[in-house]
Design an enzyme around this catalytic site. Structure first.
Site, PDB file in Angstrom:
ATOM      1  N   ASN A 112      -0.307   1.701   5.871  1.00  0.00           N
ATOM      2  CA  ASN A 112       0.414   0.681   5.095  1.00  0.00           C
ATOM      3  C   ASN A 112       0.979  -0.312   6.095  1.00  0.00           C
ATOM      4  O   ASN A 112       1.686   0.073   7.021  1.00  0.00           O
ATOM      5  CB  ASN A 112       1.549   1.342   4.301  1.00  0.00           C
ATOM      6  CG  ASN A 112       2.525   0.336   3.687  1.00  0.00           C
ATOM      7  OD1 ASN A 112       3.696   0.627   3.528  1.00  0.00           O
ATOM      8  ND2 ASN A 112       2.062  -0.839   3.340  1.00  0.00           N
ATOM      9  N   GLY A 113       0.651  -1.567   5.916  1.00  0.00           N
ATOM     10  CA  GLY A 113       1.146  -2.602   6.813  1.00  0.00           C
ATOM     11  C   GLY A 113       0.037  -3.549   7.205  1.00  0.00           C
ATOM     12  O   GLY A 113      -1.033  -3.568   6.580  1.00  0.00           O
ATOM     13  N   CYS A 140      14.019  -7.417   8.319  1.00  0.00           N
ATOM     14  CA  CYS A 140      13.238  -8.636   8.465  1.00  0.00           C
ATOM     15  C   CYS A 140      13.494  -9.530   7.257  1.00  0.00           C
ATOM     16  O   CYS A 140      13.379  -9.093   6.115  1.00  0.00           O
ATOM     17  CB  CYS A 140      11.750  -8.295   8.547  1.00  0.00           C
ATOM     18  SG  CYS A 140      10.684  -9.755   8.609  1.00  0.00           S
ATOM     19  N   CYS A 161      11.484  -4.230   6.224  1.00  0.00           N
ATOM     20  CA  CYS A 161      11.211  -5.294   5.249  1.00  0.00           C
ATOM     21  C   CYS A 161      12.282  -5.270   4.166  1.00  0.00           C
ATOM     22  O   CYS A 161      12.408  -4.302   3.414  1.00  0.00           O
ATOM     23  CB  CYS A 161       9.839  -5.062   4.628  1.00  0.00           C
ATOM     24  SG  CYS A 161       9.508  -6.106   3.214  1.00  0.00           S
ATOM     25  N   GLY A 209       0.046  -0.214  -4.752  1.00  0.00           N
ATOM     26  CA  GLY A 209      -1.306  -0.758  -4.591  1.00  0.00           C
ATOM     27  C   GLY A 209      -2.195  -0.296  -5.721  1.00  0.00           C
ATOM     28  O   GLY A 209      -2.228   0.901  -6.028  1.00  0.00           O
ATOM     29  N   ASP A 245      14.521 -10.382  -9.631  1.00  0.00           N
ATOM     30  CA  ASP A 245      14.674 -10.065  -8.210  1.00  0.00           C
ATOM     31  C   ASP A 245      14.177 -11.199  -7.323  1.00  0.00           C
ATOM     32  O   ASP A 245      14.616 -11.348  -6.195  1.00  0.00           O
ATOM     33  CB  ASP A 245      13.919  -8.783  -7.873  1.00  0.00           C
ATOM     34  CG  ASP A 245      12.449  -8.942  -8.176  1.00  0.00           C
ATOM     35  OD1 ASP A 245      12.061  -8.783  -9.344  1.00  0.00           O
ATOM     36  OD2 ASP A 245      11.681  -9.276  -7.250  1.00  0.00           O
ATOM     37  N   CYS A 284       0.859  -1.186   0.000  1.00  0.00           N
ATOM     38  CA  CYS A 284       0.000   0.000   0.000  1.00  0.00           C
ATOM     39  C   CYS A 284       0.892   1.232   0.000  1.00  0.00           C
ATOM     40  O   CYS A 284       2.029   1.175   0.456  1.00  0.00           O
ATOM     41  CB  CYS A 284      -0.854   0.083   1.258  1.00  0.00           C
ATOM     42  SG  CYS A 284      -2.239  -1.054   1.277  1.00  0.00           S
ATOM     43  N   CYS A 290       4.269 -13.953   4.734  1.00  0.00           N
ATOM     44  CA  CYS A 290       4.526 -12.673   5.401  1.00  0.00           C
ATOM     45  C   CYS A 290       3.244 -12.229   6.096  1.00  0.00           C
ATOM     46  O   CYS A 290       2.163 -12.339   5.521  1.00  0.00           O
ATOM     47  CB  CYS A 290       4.940 -11.618   4.374  1.00  0.00           C
ATOM     48  SG  CYS A 290       5.078  -9.959   5.075  1.00  0.00           S
ATOM     49  N   TYR A 338      12.228  -5.567  -4.103  1.00  0.00           N
ATOM     50  CA  TYR A 338      11.169  -5.572  -5.106  1.00  0.00           C
ATOM     51  C   TYR A 338      10.120  -4.453  -4.987  1.00  0.00           C
ATOM     52  O   TYR A 338       9.794  -3.823  -5.981  1.00  0.00           O
ATOM     53  CB  TYR A 338      10.472  -6.936  -5.055  1.00  0.00           C
ATOM     54  CG  TYR A 338       9.182  -7.033  -5.829  1.00  0.00           C
ATOM     55  CD1 TYR A 338       9.187  -7.083  -7.224  1.00  0.00           C
ATOM     56  CD2 TYR A 338       7.960  -7.059  -5.175  1.00  0.00           C
ATOM     57  CE1 TYR A 338       7.994  -7.171  -7.933  1.00  0.00           C
ATOM     58  CE2 TYR A 338       6.768  -7.153  -5.877  1.00  0.00           C
ATOM     59  CZ  TYR A 338       6.787  -7.205  -7.257  1.00  0.00           C
ATOM     60  OH  TYR A 338       5.620  -7.282  -7.951  1.00  0.00           O
ATOM     61  N   CYS A 354      10.462 -14.003   5.246  1.00  0.00           N
ATOM     62  CA  CYS A 354       9.981 -14.732   4.069  1.00  0.00           C
ATOM     63  C   CYS A 354      11.039 -15.697   3.529  1.00  0.00           C
ATOM     64  O   CYS A 354      10.718 -16.648   2.822  1.00  0.00           O
ATOM     65  CB  CYS A 354       9.484 -13.768   2.992  1.00  0.00           C
ATOM     66  SG  CYS A 354      10.665 -12.498   2.530  1.00  0.00           S
TER      67      CYS A 354
HETATM   68  O1  LIG Z   1       7.653 -16.459  -9.566  1.00  0.00           O
HETATM   69  P1  LIG Z   1       6.485 -15.598  -9.862  1.00  0.00           P
HETATM   70  O2  LIG Z   1       5.278 -16.003  -9.049  1.00  0.00           O
HETATM   71  O3  LIG Z   1       6.168 -15.500 -11.295  1.00  0.00           O
HETATM   72  O4  LIG Z   1       6.792 -14.152  -9.308  1.00  0.00           O
HETATM   73  C1  LIG Z   1       8.034 -13.507  -9.422  1.00  0.00           C
HETATM   74  C2  LIG Z   1       7.964 -12.359 -10.380  1.00  0.00           C
HETATM   75  O5  LIG Z   1       6.953 -11.426  -9.962  1.00  0.00           O
HETATM   76  C3  LIG Z   1       7.506 -10.130  -9.827  1.00  0.00           C
HETATM   77  O6  LIG Z   1       7.397  -9.368 -11.008  1.00  0.00           O
HETATM   78  P2  LIG Z   1       6.085  -8.587 -11.472  1.00  0.00           P
HETATM   79  O7  LIG Z   1       5.665  -9.105 -12.780  1.00  0.00           O
HETATM   80  O8  LIG Z   1       5.069  -8.612 -10.376  1.00  0.00           O
HETATM   81  O9  LIG Z   1       6.467  -7.063 -11.590  1.00  0.00           O
HETATM   82  P3  LIG Z   1       7.761  -6.205 -11.999  1.00  0.00           P
HETATM   83  O10 LIG Z   1       7.546  -5.784 -13.410  1.00  0.00           O
HETATM   84  O11 LIG Z   1       7.739  -5.035 -11.105  1.00  0.00           O
HETATM   85  O12 LIG Z   1       9.012  -6.991 -11.808  1.00  0.00           O
HETATM   86  C4  LIG Z   1       8.980 -10.398  -9.556  1.00  0.00           C
HETATM   87  O13 LIG Z   1       9.760  -9.289  -9.963  1.00  0.00           O
HETATM   88  C5  LIG Z   1       9.265 -11.607 -10.398  1.00  0.00           C
HETATM   89  O14 LIG Z   1       9.565 -11.225 -11.724  1.00  0.00           O
HETATM   90  N1  LIG Z   2      -0.870  -3.575   1.907  1.00  0.00           N
HETATM   91  C1  LIG Z   2      -1.207  -2.825   2.924  1.00  0.00           C
HETATM   92  O1  LIG Z   2      -0.408  -2.095   3.488  1.00  0.00           O
HETATM   93  C2  LIG Z   2      -2.635  -2.998   3.399  1.00  0.00           C
HETATM   94  C3  LIG Z   2      -3.072  -2.111   4.544  1.00  0.00           C
HETATM   95  C4  LIG Z   2      -4.275  -2.721   5.266  1.00  0.00           C
HETATM   96  N2  LIG Z   2      -3.884  -3.900   5.999  1.00  0.00           N
HETATM   97  C5  LIG Z   2      -5.378  -3.038   4.272  1.00  0.00           C
HETATM   98  O2  LIG Z   2      -5.621  -4.180   3.970  1.00  0.00           O
HETATM   99  O3  LIG Z   2      -5.995  -2.121   3.773  1.00  0.00           O
HETATM  100 MG   LIG Z   3       9.351  -9.059 -12.066  1.00  0.00          MG
END
Ligand SMILES: O=P(O)(O)OC[C@H]1O[C@H](OP(=O)(O)OP(=O)(O)O)[C@H](O)[C@@H]1O
Ligand SMILES: NC(=O)CC[C@H](N)C(=O)O
Ligand SMILES: [Mg+2]
Length: 483
Positions: free
Chosen positions: A126-127, A460, A265, A48, A375, A20, A411, A271, A463
């Site tokens: 956010n959180g 942290c 985080c 978000g 990433d 968020c 997470c 990412y 994950c």
């Molecule tokens: O293993 P998967 O479940 O496929 O997820 C991993 C992928 O998802 C994310 O990218 P995303 O397409 O969300 O956005 P980005 O363009 O910001 O990298 C991340 O950067 C990886 O590329």
């Molecule tokens: N991703 C977030 O930070 C979410 C904030 C809040 N827990 C919601 O669900 O709206």
């Molecule tokens: Mg990606």
């Protein structure tokens, strides 16, 4: 899950960033702030995409009048110029939402606006709290009625309730912080004050900016750059800042923890955050470059070309190239229009989601040994498909390097991670993962490199390691109030 199921999952899934964004501003000269909030939220759209909203108030007008507008969708879909014009006020708060507690509905969109005996409160969060269900039950048994099913309303309710017994709203925020547990970067708008608060662990970012005679609070510094504000400083983990025209920025650090207990985080750096942001003194871009350098040092391989998977794999790929001396290139073109609004009018296997998002530049990879850097691998669906796309385009070898360790655990602190069994690294060795995605070699960033990547600050890594800074919740925190 087998390979077929992984593919099906991908097609069902609208993969987006899972976070968020929050933004707040107080203009001491009395100018309207809604359009600035709009641009600020626009810069935080990556955090978000489900819903968004803006709430404003006029500090010179009658106390307790808040105008707000929110809706489902992207910032540029939810607001028209007329709607922004109608939001008159010199103090305001905004939010872009990816739901982590409570479903994705208009009712659950933020900012929340509360009317209570002392006036009004606007709140953006956010959180994710780990003790929201129990706190909410306690409140409900003493007569509280909730309008939403999100954890953020539990925070707002606590602040409102504490405010009855405290001399100031910031004191009420502080008392609420004694009760709430988990991840929160908060912006609270009271009739005459803008308040920012970050949980003691500092899971999520929050920074302060200034433009002319206006102070700003925002999730990421990229939002300050977008509106032409200068960065003042980060809100520290555990800190409450109160912004007023008379006293500027006041700080309460009574909730701060010793530095070694802080738990920002690490995935923000890997990412979530935009590469042009920096938080807690570390540039996201530099951290990503560094992660790529570590990959080159720890898992070298002979190749002709290093490429990043757009967007968030690009900086790490550059780092790998700088460290290894292997040329950096572009192998993928990403369609910039893929977002929340992307509708799927039924598709054959030849129109897979990943090809809608990414195409390969055949000329760049044909006949080459390619190192492909992303990433993260979460479910494995992206990597699996693009390794094949590179081979189809003529790549001789495809070596995958991942600028984070294997993703293994859920997470509870504000991101929405798939169930463990959907994570490709769950119950698989690295060799087994390599086979699933079909790469010639595969290596991940070492866990001990994460700290080095951000200059040794407390972070942290739950994950990746399963070591949670706060004990995981014992009950469902995602949808516990929707049964
Ligand atoms: O293993 P998967 O479940 O496929 O997820 C991993 C992928 O998802 C994310 O990218 P995303 O397409 O969300 O956005 P980005 O363009 O910001 O990298 C991340 O950067 C990886 O590329
Ligand atoms: N991703 C977030 O930070 C979410 C904030 C809040 N827990 C919601 O669900 O709206
Ligand atoms: Mg990606």
């Amino acid at each position: 899950m087998n390979k077929e199921q992984i593919h099906e999952q991908y097609e069902e899934d609208e993969k987006l960033r899972e976070e968020c964004g929050v933004f707040g501003i107080y203009d001491f000269d009395g100018h309207d702030v809604a359009s600035t909030i709009y641009y600020g939220l626009f810069a935080l759209q990556h955090r978000g995409q489900e819903s968004c909203g803006i709430a404003v108030s006029d500090t010179n007008g009658p106390k307790g009048v808040v105008k707000s507008h929110k809706g489902m969708g992207l910032v540029n879909e939810v607001f028209t110029p007329e709607q922004l014009d109608a939001l008159k006020g010199d103090i305001g708060v905004g939010h872009t939402r990816y739901s982590t507690a409570g479903s994705s509905t208009r009712e659950n969109a933020q900012p929340l606006v509360l009317n209570y005996v002392k006036g009004t409160l606007g709140l953006a969060h956010n959180g994710n709290l780990v003790n929201a269900p129990e706190l909410r039950r306690e409140l409900e048994y003493t007569g509280a009625i909730f309008q939403t099913t999100i954890d953020s309303e539990v925070i707002a309710y606590h602040i409102a309730r504490e405010r009855i017994h405290t001399a100031s709203v910031e004191e009420a925020v502080s008392r609420a912080m004694d009760k709430i547990k988990g991840a929160y970067s908060l912006i609270v708008m009271s009739p005459r004050k803008l308040i920012g608060a970050r949980d003691p662990y500092g899971f999520r970012p929050l920074c302060i900016g200034k433009r002319d005679n206006a102070y700003i609070l925002a999730s990421e510094t990229c939002a300050l750059d977008t509106i032409g504000a200068t960065f003042v400083r980060d809100v520290e983990p555990g800190e409450i800042v109160t912004i007023t025209p008379k006293r500027g920025i006041e700080s309460d650090k009574s909730h701060c923890l010793p530095k070694d207990q802080e738990a920002r985080c690490i995935f923000e750096y890997i990412y979530f955050a935009r590469p042009d942001s920096h938080f807690d003194g570390v540039s996201v871009y530099q951290a990503r470059i560094q992660s790529g350098r570590f990959l080159a040092m720890d898992s070298p391989v002979e190749a002709d070309l290093v490429v990043g998977v757009p967007e968030s794999g690009n900086a790490a790929a550059l780092g790998y190239s700088l460290e290894s001396g292997i040329p950096y290139g572009t192998a993928f073109v990403k369609n910039g229009y893929v977002g929340r609004t992307f509708i799927k009018p039924g598709q054959s296997s030849r129109e897979s989601s990943v090809r809608v998002k990414l195409n390969v530049l055949k000329e760049a990879v044909n006949g080459k040994r390619v190192i492909m850097i992303d990433d993260s691998i979460v479910r494995g669906t992206t990597s699996d498909r693009i390794v094949k796309m590179l081979r189809d385009a003529g790549a001789k070898e495809v070596h995958m390097r991942v600028s984070s360790p294997p993703f293994l655990h859920p997470c509870y602190f504000g991101t929405d991670v798939p169930a463990e069994e959907q994570l490709i690294a769950h119950n698989r060795t690295i060799e087994e993962i390599r086979q699933v995605i079909g790469a010639d070699s595969l290596a991940y960033l070492r866990t001990d490199r994460l700290g080095e990547m951000i200059g040794g600050m407390g972070h942290c890594t739950a994950c990746f390691t399963g070591k949670y800074p706060i004990a995981p919740p014992t009950e469902d925190i995602r949808g516990s109030f929707e049964k």
